[in-house]
Scaffold this motif. Structure first.
Motif, PDB file in Angstrom:
ATOM      1  N   MET A 190       3.772  40.569  67.389  1.00  0.00           N
ATOM      2  CA  MET A 190       2.494  41.284  67.469  1.00  0.00           C
ATOM      3  C   MET A 190       1.307  40.399  67.113  1.00  0.00           C
ATOM      4  N   GLN A 191       1.576  39.110  66.826  1.00  0.00           N
ATOM      5  CA  GLN A 191       0.534  38.165  66.437  1.00  0.00           C
ATOM      6  C   GLN A 191      -0.227  38.644  65.203  1.00  0.00           C
ATOM      7  N   ARG A 192       0.524  39.219  64.250  1.00  0.00           N
ATOM      8  CA  ARG A 192      -0.067  39.703  63.008  1.00  0.00           C
ATOM      9  C   ARG A 192       0.450  38.937  61.796  1.00  0.00           C
ATOM     10  N   LEU A 193       1.190  37.872  62.028  1.00  0.00           N
ATOM     11  CA  LEU A 193       1.828  37.160  60.930  1.00  0.00           C
ATOM     12  C   LEU A 193       0.797  36.556  59.989  1.00  0.00           C
ATOM     13  N   SER A 194      -0.324  36.065  60.534  1.00  0.00           N
ATOM     14  CA  SER A 194      -1.344  35.407  59.715  1.00  0.00           C
ATOM     15  C   SER A 194      -2.426  36.367  59.238  1.00  0.00           C
ATOM     16  N   SER A 195      -2.295  37.644  59.565  1.00  0.00           N
ATOM     17  CA  SER A 195      -3.267  38.631  59.105  1.00  0.00           C
ATOM     18  C   SER A 195      -3.097  38.848  57.601  1.00  0.00           C
ATOM     19  N   PRO A 196      -4.115  39.391  56.906  1.00  0.00           N
ATOM     20  CA  PRO A 196      -3.947  39.671  55.468  1.00  0.00           C
ATOM     21  C   PRO A 196      -2.742  40.565  55.193  1.00  0.00           C
ATOM     22  N   PHE A 243      -4.664  46.014  45.891  1.00  0.00           N
ATOM     23  CA  PHE A 243      -5.962  46.201  45.251  1.00  0.00           C
ATOM     24  C   PHE A 243      -6.942  45.119  45.704  1.00  0.00           C
ATOM     25  N   GLY A 244      -8.225  45.413  45.596  1.00  0.00           N
ATOM     26  CA  GLY A 244      -9.260  44.417  45.870  1.00  0.00           C
ATOM     27  C   GLY A 244      -9.351  43.976  47.313  1.00  0.00           C
ATOM     28  N   ARG A 245      -8.806  44.761  48.238  1.00  0.00           N
ATOM     29  CA  ARG A 245      -8.856  44.411  49.659  1.00  0.00           C
ATOM     30  C   ARG A 245      -9.399  45.604  50.444  1.00  0.00           C
ATOM     31  N   PRO A 246     -10.686  45.864  50.400  1.00  0.00           N
ATOM     32  CA  PRO A 246     -11.230  46.999  51.149  1.00  0.00           C
ATOM     33  C   PRO A 246     -11.018  46.830  52.647  1.00  0.00           C
ATOM     34  N   GLY A 247     -10.583  47.894  53.290  1.00  0.00           N
ATOM     35  CA  GLY A 247     -10.368  47.872  54.730  1.00  0.00           C
ATOM     36  C   GLY A 247      -9.000  47.382  55.151  1.00  0.00           C
ATOM     37  N   ILE A 248      -8.176  46.949  54.216  1.00  0.00           N
ATOM     38  CA  ILE A 248      -6.850  46.460  54.589  1.00  0.00           C
ATOM     39  C   ILE A 248      -5.955  47.636  54.968  1.00  0.00           C
TER      40      ILE A 248
END
Length: 473
Positions: free
Chosen positions: A201-207, A385-390
């Motif tokens: 899904m090409q999401r490996l490097s996403s947060p 925590f500390g990751r708004p929008g994740i």
């Protein structure tokens, strides 16, 4: 799954009975023929299953798992793995028996030997997969997500273990030690399956991807420690504290030491690579490094995949990363499908048949374990925590699949004699369901973010929209 979990076929009584009669010059070609036919079946199953799933917008890895189920012990019996010393010839070995005129005992020996070869190849496949995932991962990003990944991993182990164990004791009146064993099986996470889906899904490097991978690696380590504890409890009724402390210390020393030393020695490694003039001057030394770290991990009673993943992280920090990724891909394409098809082939879905009276108690318990197994991992996303929008839901779902790791717990429990048939069937059913629902759920929760109409008018907006469409497809 560690290679140490494979039982050497040499120890089987058949070898003692046939040692004087078996001619290696005669059996060698038959074993090779069985392995080659098994690989034909595996590649066909992986390719057909993967292509079908892609066309209905599901991850290809799900198709490989389903293809494995179809060709495995649940349906066609083309691939049968002789685990725990049991010998059950597959249709492939039966075909060889009929064409070569072999005796039944020799057929069983050929079947067991070829299945061990395929099992080892599947283990090498998952080692290559984790090496590739390490190359594609962002080490600074993983280190940045380290604390959050640790919290996700700890919660992902503690919540399902406590909820599962207490629920089995109080709701189903199961004895304490079997309940603890079943609760421990709920702690597992299959890093191989989740990582493959994220890569597709090409999401490996996403947060989200970095937190999931970091948490899955830590979860694997915690799972090894939990397994050691419950296995000791099952055998002796007591827990060896020294063994637990050793595993914790060795895990920390291995991970931290490998990354630190790897970063220090990587310039010398690249200097050596630049001086080599033969083919594979980059790939072969890199594989030597990955396999060596895998061996060190196994020697420390950890898992080889952790060593391979760490090697990928270290080499992924060098300026030859892209070149190495391109060279590893063909090897992964050849070996990784063997792993996923084998996971499916070893899965016996007959335990899910409610028409069999013996399955019904297990299915009732399985329903409870499945709910706890899914919710116990999904809630881990709430701890970020500390990751708004994740995407916290995606992080939780990424921790759901148990896969081959869950099957190890079930196998150890069965071998110890602690688990009843119904509880054993319930654990296997939980492993099956969590493994198969996770890939499509990840696809659902990772839907591309909406792009506004004004943004589409810009060149950057068009690029974002194009990337979103590619990710969705």
């Amino acid at each position: 799954m560690p290679l140490s979990s494979l039982l050497p076929f040499y120890s089987h009584p058949l070898w003692a009975d046939l040692a004087l009669d078996v001619d290696p010059a005669e059996t060698g070609p038959l074993i090779l023929a069985a392995v080659l036919l098994s690989l034909v079946v595996i590649y066909l199953a992986s390719k057909v299953g993967g292509e079908i799933c892609l066309r209905i917008n599901f991850p290809a890895v799900l198709g490989e798992l389903v293809g494995g189920v179809i060709v495995g012990i649940s349906v066609l019996h083309l691939l049968v793995f002789s685990e725990g010393g049991a010998v059950e010839p597959s249709l492939i070995s039966t075909l060889l028996q009929q064409t070569a005129g072999m005796e039944p005992d020799l057929t069983a020996l050929i079947s067991q030997t070829s299945s061990e070869v395929i099992s080892v190849m599947s283990e090498i496949g998952v080692i290559i997969l984790l090496f590739e995932i390490g190359l594609e991962s962002d080490l600074p990003g993983l280190l940045q997500a380290g604390l959050q990944a640790a919290v996700v991993a700890i919660v992902g182990v503690a919540v399902p273990f406590i909820a599962g164990t207490i629920g089995l004791i109080y709701f189903f009146h199961i004895d304490t030690i079997p309940a603890i064993f079943a609760g421990a099986a709920l702690t597992a996470t299959s890093i191989g399956i989740t990582a493959k889906v994220l890569a597709e899904m090409q999401r490996l490097s996403s947060p989200e991807g970095q937190i999931i991978i970091g948490a899955a690696v830590l979860d694997d380590i915690l799972g090894i420690i939990v397994l050691a504890v419950v296995a000791s409890l099952a055998k002796t009724g007591t827990v060896e504290i020294s063994n637990v402390v050793y595993l914790i210390i060795s895990s920390i020393v291995f991970l931290v030491g490998s990354v630190v030393l790897g970063r220090l020695l990587s310039p010398y490694f690249l200097g050596l690579v630049d001086r080599l003039g033969t083919r594979g001057s980059l790939l072969i030394p890199s594989l030597i490094f990955a396999f060596a770290l895998g061996y060190v991990a196994v020697a420390l009673q950890l898992e080889a995949i952790l060593g391979a993943f760490t090697a990928g992280l270290v080499l992924g920090e060098t300026d030859r990363r892209r070149e190495l990724e391109e060279q590893v891909v063909p090897i992964a394409d050849m070996l990784v499908p063997i792993f996923f098809v084998c996971v499916g082939a070893k899965t016996d879905i007959s335990v899910l048949n409610p028409l069999v009276p013996e399955n019904r108690p297990g299915l009732i318990i399985a329903s409870f374990l499945i709910v706890v197994g899914i919710l116990g991992k999904v809630v881990t996303g709430l701890t970020v925590f500390g990751r708004p929008g994740i995407n916290r839901l995606a992080i939780g779902v990424g921790m759901v699949p148990r896969g081959e790791v869950g099957l190890i717990f079930a196998a150890v429990g069965t071998a110890s004699g602690v688990l009843s048939k119904s509880l054993d069937a319930a654990i296997i059913a939980m492993v099956i369901i969590t493994t198969f629902v996770a890939p499509p759920l990840l696809r659902i929760v990772f839907k591309p973010a909406a792009v506004t109409i004004p943004a589409l008018a810009t060149e950057e907006g068009l690029a974002i929209a194009s990337e979103a469409r590619e990710s969705e497809s």
